[in-house]
Design an enzyme around this catalytic site. Structure first.
Site, PDB file in Angstrom:
ATOM      1  N   GLU A  94       0.848  -1.193   0.000  1.00 34.64           N
ATOM      2  CA  GLU A  94       0.000   0.000   0.000  1.00 34.64           C
ATOM      3  C   GLU A  94       0.885   1.245   0.000  1.00 34.64           C
ATOM      4  O   GLU A  94       2.018   1.214   0.502  1.00 34.64           O
ATOM      5  CB  GLU A  94      -0.916  -0.096   1.235  1.00 34.64           C
ATOM      6  CG  GLU A  94      -1.697   1.123   1.617  1.00 34.64           C
ATOM      7  CD  GLU A  94      -2.792   1.499   0.651  1.00 34.64           C
ATOM      8  OE1 GLU A  94      -2.488   1.639  -0.546  1.00 34.64           O
ATOM      9  OE2 GLU A  94      -3.943   1.714   1.094  1.00 34.64           O
ATOM     10  N   ASP A  95       0.381   2.324  -0.555  1.00 32.32           N
ATOM     11  CA  ASP A  95       1.177   3.543  -0.615  1.00 32.32           C
ATOM     12  C   ASP A  95       1.398   4.177   0.753  1.00 32.32           C
ATOM     13  O   ASP A  95       2.513   4.533   1.122  1.00 32.32           O
ATOM     14  CB  ASP A  95       0.552   4.565  -1.597  1.00 32.32           C
ATOM     15  CG  ASP A  95      -0.924   4.850  -1.331  1.00 32.32           C
ATOM     16  OD1 ASP A  95      -1.496   4.329  -0.345  1.00 32.32           O
ATOM     17  OD2 ASP A  95      -1.523   5.601  -2.119  1.00 32.32           O
ATOM     18  N   ASP A  98      -2.663   6.068   6.835  1.00 32.75           N
ATOM     19  CA  ASP A  98      -3.032   7.381   7.359  1.00 32.75           C
ATOM     20  C   ASP A  98      -3.926   7.154   8.580  1.00 32.75           C
ATOM     21  O   ASP A  98      -3.432   6.902   9.673  1.00 32.75           O
ATOM     22  CB  ASP A  98      -3.706   8.140   6.215  1.00 32.75           C
ATOM     23  CG  ASP A  98      -4.032   9.585   6.529  1.00 32.75           C
ATOM     24  OD1 ASP A  98      -3.294  10.198   7.297  1.00 32.75           O
ATOM     25  OD2 ASP A  98      -5.023  10.104   5.984  1.00 32.75           O
ATOM     26  N   PHE A 147      -0.177  16.597   3.595  1.00 31.78           N
ATOM     27  CA  PHE A 147      -0.720  15.883   2.451  1.00 31.78           C
ATOM     28  C   PHE A 147       0.347  15.783   1.367  1.00 31.78           C
ATOM     29  O   PHE A 147       0.823  16.793   0.866  1.00 31.78           O
ATOM     30  CB  PHE A 147      -1.984  16.551   1.918  1.00 31.78           C
ATOM     31  CG  PHE A 147      -2.724  15.641   0.977  1.00 31.78           C
ATOM     32  CD1 PHE A 147      -3.564  14.649   1.466  1.00 31.78           C
ATOM     33  CD2 PHE A 147      -2.542  15.751  -0.392  1.00 31.78           C
ATOM     34  CE1 PHE A 147      -4.209  13.778   0.599  1.00 31.78           C
ATOM     35  CE2 PHE A 147      -3.188  14.878  -1.265  1.00 31.78           C
ATOM     36  CZ  PHE A 147      -4.023  13.894  -0.768  1.00 31.78           C
ATOM     37  N   ARG A 160       0.506  11.360  -9.650  1.00 29.48           N
ATOM     38  CA  ARG A 160       0.931   9.983  -9.340  1.00 29.48           C
ATOM     39  C   ARG A 160       2.267   9.646  -9.997  1.00 29.48           C
ATOM     40  O   ARG A 160       2.993   8.767  -9.532  1.00 29.48           O
ATOM     41  CB  ARG A 160      -0.115   8.974  -9.834  1.00 29.48           C
ATOM     42  CG  ARG A 160      -1.446   9.023  -9.115  1.00 29.48           C
ATOM     43  CD  ARG A 160      -2.250   7.780  -9.464  1.00 29.48           C
ATOM     44  NE  ARG A 160      -3.658   7.892  -9.120  1.00 29.48           N
ATOM     45  CZ  ARG A 160      -4.173   7.634  -7.922  1.00 29.48           C
ATOM     46  NH1 ARG A 160      -3.385   7.262  -6.936  1.00 29.48           N
ATOM     47  NH2 ARG A 160      -5.463   7.748  -7.700  1.00 29.48           N
TER      48      ARG A 160
HETATM   49  P1  IMP Z   1      -6.484   5.640   5.484  1.00 24.09           P
HETATM   50  O1  IMP Z   1      -7.638   4.717   5.312  1.00 24.09           O
HETATM   51  O2  IMP Z   1      -6.890   6.941   6.101  1.00 24.09           O
HETATM   52  O3  IMP Z   1      -5.297   5.033   6.179  1.00 24.09           O
HETATM   53  O4  IMP Z   1      -6.094   6.113   4.057  1.00 24.09           O
HETATM   54  C1  IMP Z   1      -5.301   5.447   3.223  1.00 24.09           C
HETATM   55  C2  IMP Z   1      -5.470   5.980   1.832  1.00 24.09           C
HETATM   56  O5  IMP Z   1      -5.727   7.388   1.812  1.00 24.09           O
HETATM   57  C3  IMP Z   1      -4.185   5.786   1.107  1.00 24.09           C
HETATM   58  O6  IMP Z   1      -4.173   4.548   0.462  1.00 24.09           O
HETATM   59  C4  IMP Z   1      -4.161   6.954   0.142  1.00 24.09           C
HETATM   60  O7  IMP Z   1      -4.809   6.567  -1.052  1.00 24.09           O
HETATM   61  C5  IMP Z   1      -4.961   8.037   0.818  1.00 24.09           C
HETATM   62  N1  IMP Z   1      -4.085   9.037   1.464  1.00 24.09           N
HETATM   63  C6  IMP Z   1      -3.852   9.210   2.773  1.00 24.09           C
HETATM   64  N2  IMP Z   1      -2.984  10.205   3.001  1.00 24.09           N
HETATM   65  C7  IMP Z   1      -2.637  10.668   1.789  1.00 24.09           C
HETATM   66  C8  IMP Z   1      -1.737  11.708   1.344  1.00 24.09           C
HETATM   67  O8  IMP Z   1      -1.059  12.420   2.109  1.00 24.09           O
HETATM   68  N3  IMP Z   1      -1.659  11.880  -0.005  1.00 24.09           N
HETATM   69  C9  IMP Z   1      -2.361  11.146  -0.899  1.00 24.09           C
HETATM   70  N4  IMP Z   1      -3.194  10.155  -0.518  1.00 24.09           N
HETATM   71  C10 IMP Z   1      -3.333   9.929   0.803  1.00 24.09           C
HETATM   72 MG    MG Z   2      -4.262   4.023  -1.436  1.00 23.82          MG
END
Ligand code: IMP
Ligand code: MG
Length: 171
Positions: A94-95, A98, A147, A160
């Site tokens: 996963e990227d 968060d 962000f 991207r």
């Molecule tokens: P989570 O469910 O809040 O952990 O979010 C994860 C997803 O939110 C990641 O797979 C990203 O696609 C997106 N995301 C969270 N933070 C960022 C950021 O700083 N930049 C771009 N995408 C983000």
């Molecule tokens: Mg993602």
């Protein structure tokens, strides 16, 4: 745009992560990578090429962010895997982690498919934003609550393709 992590640093860290992942499984065991689309595709492409030969891969797509930079808290499956996970060593790729909501959802549904083991690799982690505690065994970089875009990560589907991680202006 401010460059937070230059391309060379990402590449060096990915070589370390690949070695770490490889060495955490017994020799000769196959490792199955599950890339989370779309954000994970660049990380996956570099990681898999730095790993040993016994690697297979698949793709899954979920949507967690409706629009923009705030989490909706709701996760939807957009594309499921092509093959089953039973008895396999699975690593979610996963990227970024968060809030942790997306990974919690993914780990729950993939664990239910009875893999031999289930681990997670994230290029980035923003621990200060966590809403649920989630296990991530392999983390590339821990960053502050800003962000970021590039290296697979987008803002409204843009950026991207940047080979580095950048902070958007005004963030
Ligand atoms: P989570 O469910 O809040 O952990 O979010 C994860 C997803 O939110 C990641 O797979 C990203 O696609 C997106 N995301 C969270 N933070 C960022 C950021 O700083 N930049 C771009 N995408 C983000
Ligand atoms: Mg993602």
């Amino acid at each position: 745009m401010e460059i937070l992590i230059p391309a060379e640093r990402i590449q060096a860290r990915i070589r370390e992560l690949a070695a770490e992942i490889d060495s955490s499984y017994p020799d000769g065991e196959e490792v199955h990578l599950v890339c989370v689309l779309k954000g994970g595709f660049v990380f996956m492409a570099d990681l898999v090429r730095a790993m040993g030969p016994r690697v297979t891969l698949d793709f899954i797509a979920v949507s967690s962010y409706a629009q923009g930079t705030r989490s909706s808290g709701e996760v939807r499956m957009l594309k499921d895997l092509d093959s089953g996970l039973e008895g396999r060593h699975v690593v979610i790729v996963e990227d970024i982690v968060d809030t942790g909501l997306t990974l919690t959802y993914l780990q729950d549904i993939l664990r239910a498919r009875a893999p031999k083991s289930l681990r997670t690799a994230c290029l980035l982690s923003k621990p200060s934003r966590r809403q649920v505690s989630v296990d991530v065994e392999f983390i590339g970089f821990t960053i502050e609550d800003r962000f970021v875009v590039g290296y697979g990560l987008d803002f409204a589907e843009k950026y991207r393709n940047l080979p580095y991680i950048a902070v958007l202006d005004g963030e």
